[in-house]
Design an enzyme around this catalytic site. Structure first.
Site, PDB file in Angstrom:
ATOM      1  N   HIS A 170       0.841  -1.206   0.000  1.00 36.65           N
ATOM      2  CA  HIS A 170       0.000   0.000   0.000  1.00 36.65           C
ATOM      3  C   HIS A 170       0.875   1.255   0.000  1.00 36.65           C
ATOM      4  CE1 HIS A 170      -3.496   2.501   1.456  1.00 36.65           C
ATOM      5  NE2 HIS A 170      -2.496   3.198   1.964  1.00 36.65           N
ATOM      6  N   GLU A 171       1.914   1.262   0.819  1.00 32.60           N
ATOM      7  CA  GLU A 171       2.787   2.432   0.904  1.00 32.60           C
ATOM      8  C   GLU A 171       3.614   2.600  -0.372  1.00 32.60           C
ATOM      9  OE1 GLU A 171       2.288   4.575   3.136  1.00 32.60           O
ATOM     10  OE2 GLU A 171       0.891   3.247   4.157  1.00 32.60           O
ATOM     11  N   HIS A 174       1.733   4.614  -2.854  1.00 27.22           N
ATOM     12  CA  HIS A 174       1.826   6.067  -2.654  1.00 27.22           C
ATOM     13  C   HIS A 174       3.100   6.624  -3.292  1.00 27.22           C
ATOM     14  CE1 HIS A 174      -1.720   6.547  -0.289  1.00 27.22           C
ATOM     15  NE2 HIS A 174      -1.304   5.809   0.727  1.00 27.22           N
ATOM     16  N   GLU A 259      -6.287   6.719  -1.021  1.00 28.46           N
ATOM     17  CA  GLU A 259      -6.167   5.526  -0.195  1.00 28.46           C
ATOM     18  C   GLU A 259      -6.812   4.338  -0.900  1.00 28.46           C
ATOM     19  OE1 GLU A 259      -4.373   5.194   2.603  1.00 28.46           O
ATOM     20  OE2 GLU A 259      -3.751   7.244   2.161  1.00 28.46           O
TER      21      GLU A 259
END
Length: 607
Positions: A170-171, A174, A259
């Protein structure tokens, strides 16, 4: 296609929604400028001033936008100066050493390396927030090559390896999708709107001061000299506060949308949506939740994997919504945090304990040679590793290259090169660029002077045979991106090159790819046309270019332009390249190697 596997559709939907929200934000800034003009218009009508002239209107609107833009630019530059590692330290993070023997830290580094290869992003610096018992994480930094990832102690202790991999993936999304840079820009614009309120406050104070002085000097207790300025200042203050309020709402909406995009991208990297869904579920089942103790947590709330702040400015969607998008069959019950989750996981061995979901995806591309991981841990080892990878393509020039390194390199690096040459030269071609990604943290440890010397040596090695292959070119760009991400630009575009369209820049790289793909030049036109048929980003009539146009400066400019393009454009470009490799019905190891190098140089996952 099920909801669990339709992550590409969710990514596209999230990107479209972000564009719409950013448009609303821009319209809000324009509306603020329009309201300020209307205020001046009302004042002008009462004073007899002619404010209806088009030049006056344009001047007021332009002046307002320049004021907001100037203040925003200043704030963005200030925020950009804070590297990812500095933000992690600001929140109490401790950097994880590459040679750590702590099982939890070792497992975290292995997971980060896996997600680095899956996303095509150089391994970032890794931090642990040891003062935070909650389950949370974040990525920070304005460029892929200079990013940092931080994970809370609670996440290490309470999540399984699969779940931790989902969070780290997930990071990485980003980092890959430019969310951190977008957040910096939005914060800058919010600050620009706040500056209008500050200007109004200054005007009111100034007017009160002038009014009181005039009143004392004239004996008129009412004064009245600054009433108009006070009124304008009050209105500016209110307009600025209202604009900032609604700007924050839109900013929070953009953050929530990104997100969703990061959740979908994590699923793309891990091929395991349930892992991320379970990680989110454990946040809901943990008494600590995701709220950090750091007093600076509110300032960086939009950076985090999950937020403990619930308000109109909430930067994250509800846990329940995120979980159901990942796992439509969720029963609505949160999972409790794990205990002793490392007992049955062999985290210290990078070839064991991998996520089952990634065993056939990321794990197959992970360099399994212990020597690669060992060399990538130290600066001298990383230098030797990259020298060996670069030299592997030019066996005829090894003697000359070895003499060059003996003259320029320190003895430690040269001994490592001699000792490990046979093992590294036997490294599968498709793992070579991945080994470079793993070496990124060690390369960042070099001082600026050492980085420049290392870059110059690499260029001389690559040019030992008086030509630089596309693989060598991509490797050099990947390494230089890591070396100079936070210091100086690796290259610049000339005025002539800047006039080219994105499609023309892409065509330069496609032609070079065709040239190095060992196909007959008489077949290039058909191969290029067929490869472009299944996409809608670049025109299908891109021409075959003469060799004179395929130079290093034009390639540099082309890569600069394409790397700055949206991720969807880069992914489509790589699909076109992959289509070219399939013109003979198969993709060789060498071609896969080159595709991985292209993806890395463009900051894009291998498809």
């Amino acid at each position: 296609m099920t909801a669990q596997t339709d992550f590409f559709g969710r990514q596209a939907a999230a990107r479209r929604a972000t564009k719409l929200l950013v448009l609303w934000f821009a319209l809000g800034v324009l509306a603020t400028a329009a309201v300020i003009y209307l205020i001046i218009f009302a004042v002008g009508e009462n004073t007899g001033e002619d404010v209806r002239d088009i030049h006056y209107i344009v001047g007021v609107l332009a002046g307002t936008l320049l004021f907001i833009g100037g203040v925003s630019f200043f704030k963005q530059m200030q925020l950009s100066g804070e590297g990812g590692g500095e933000i992690a330290k600001d929140l109490g993070g401790t950097k994880v050493s590459a040679d750590t023997t702590d099982p939890a830290e070792r497992r975290l580094l292995n997971v980060v390396q896996e997600m680095s290869i899956a996303s095509g992003v150089p391994v970032p610096d890794v931090y642990v927030l040891y003062n935070e018992a909650c389950i949370n994480a974040f990525a920070a930094g304005t460029r892929q090559e200079a990013a940092a990832i931080a994970v809370s102690a609670g996440a290490l202790e309470k999540l399984s390896r699969d779940e931790l991999q989902g969070v780290v993936g997930h990071e990485f999304s980003h980092i890959l999708n430019g969310d951190m840079r977008l957040n910096v820009r939005l914060l800058g614009w919010i600050f620009g709107l706040l500056a209008i309120s500050l200007l109004g406050s200054i005007l009111m104070r100034f007017a009160f001061l002038v009014d009181n002085r005039v009143a004392r000097s004239s004996g008129d207790k009412k004064g009245g000299v600054g009433i108009l300025i006070i009124a304008i200042g009050l209105v500016l203050y209110v307009v600025g506060m209202c604009s900032q309020f609604f700007g924050k709402i839109v900013q929070a909406a953009i953050s929530r949308n990104r997100e969703h995009l990061a959740d979908a991208s994590s699923t793309q990297f891990t091929r395991n949506p349930l892992a991320l869904a379970n990680a989110l579920s454990r946040i809901g089942g943990d008494t600590c939740g995701s709220e950090l103790r750091s007093p600076k947590a509110t300032e960086y709330a939009h950076f985090f994997f999950a937020s403990g702040f619930n308000s109109i400015f909430a930067t994250h969607p509800p846990l329940e919504k995120r979980i159901r998008l990942l796992n439509p069959n969720w029963d609505g019950k949160f999972l409790p945090p794990l205990k002793n989750n490392l007992v049955n996981e062999k985290a210290t061995n990078p070839r064991k304990g991998k996520s089952a979901a990634t065993a056939g995806f990321v794990a197959d591309r992970m360099p399994t040679d212990d020597i690669v991981r060992h060399l990538a841990q130290t600066t001298n080892g990383a230098r030797a590793l990259i020298f060996m990878i670069l030299m592997a393509d030019t066996p005829a020039d090894h003697d000359e290259q070895a003499r060059m390194l003996l003259e320029k390199e320190n003895q430690t690096t040269f001994r490592l090169l001699e000792k490990n040459w046979e093992q590294i030269s036997a490294l599968p071609r498709e793992n070579r660029i991945d080994a470079v990604l793993l070496a990124a943290p060690a390369l960042r440890e070099m001082k600026l002077r050492e980085r420049k010397e290392f870059r110059n040596t690499l260029r001389q090695l690559a040019n030992a045979d008086d030509r630089i292959s596309l693989f060598e070119f991509c490797l050099l760009r990947t390494v230089e991106g890591v070396l100079f991400a936070a210091t100086i630009p690796t290259s610049g575009t000339t005025k002539t090159d800047a006039k080219r369209t994105l499609a023309q820049h892409a065509n330069i790289i496609l032609n070079e790819f065709l040239r190095q793909n060992w196909s007959m030049k008489s077949e290039w036109k058909n191969q290029l046309y067929n490869a472009l048929l299944e996409q809608n980003v670049f025109p299908q009539n891109l021409p075959v270019l003469p060799d004179s146009e395929l130079t290093i400066p034009t390639l540099d400019a082309a890569f600069d332009a394409l790397k700055a393009a949206p991720i969807l454009t880069k992914e489509q470009f790589l699909r076109t390249c992959k289509k070219i490799t399939l013109s003979d019905g198969k993709t060789s190891e060498t071609e896969r190697d080159l595709l991985a190098a292209l993806a890395s140089a463009l900051g894009c996952p291998v498809l």
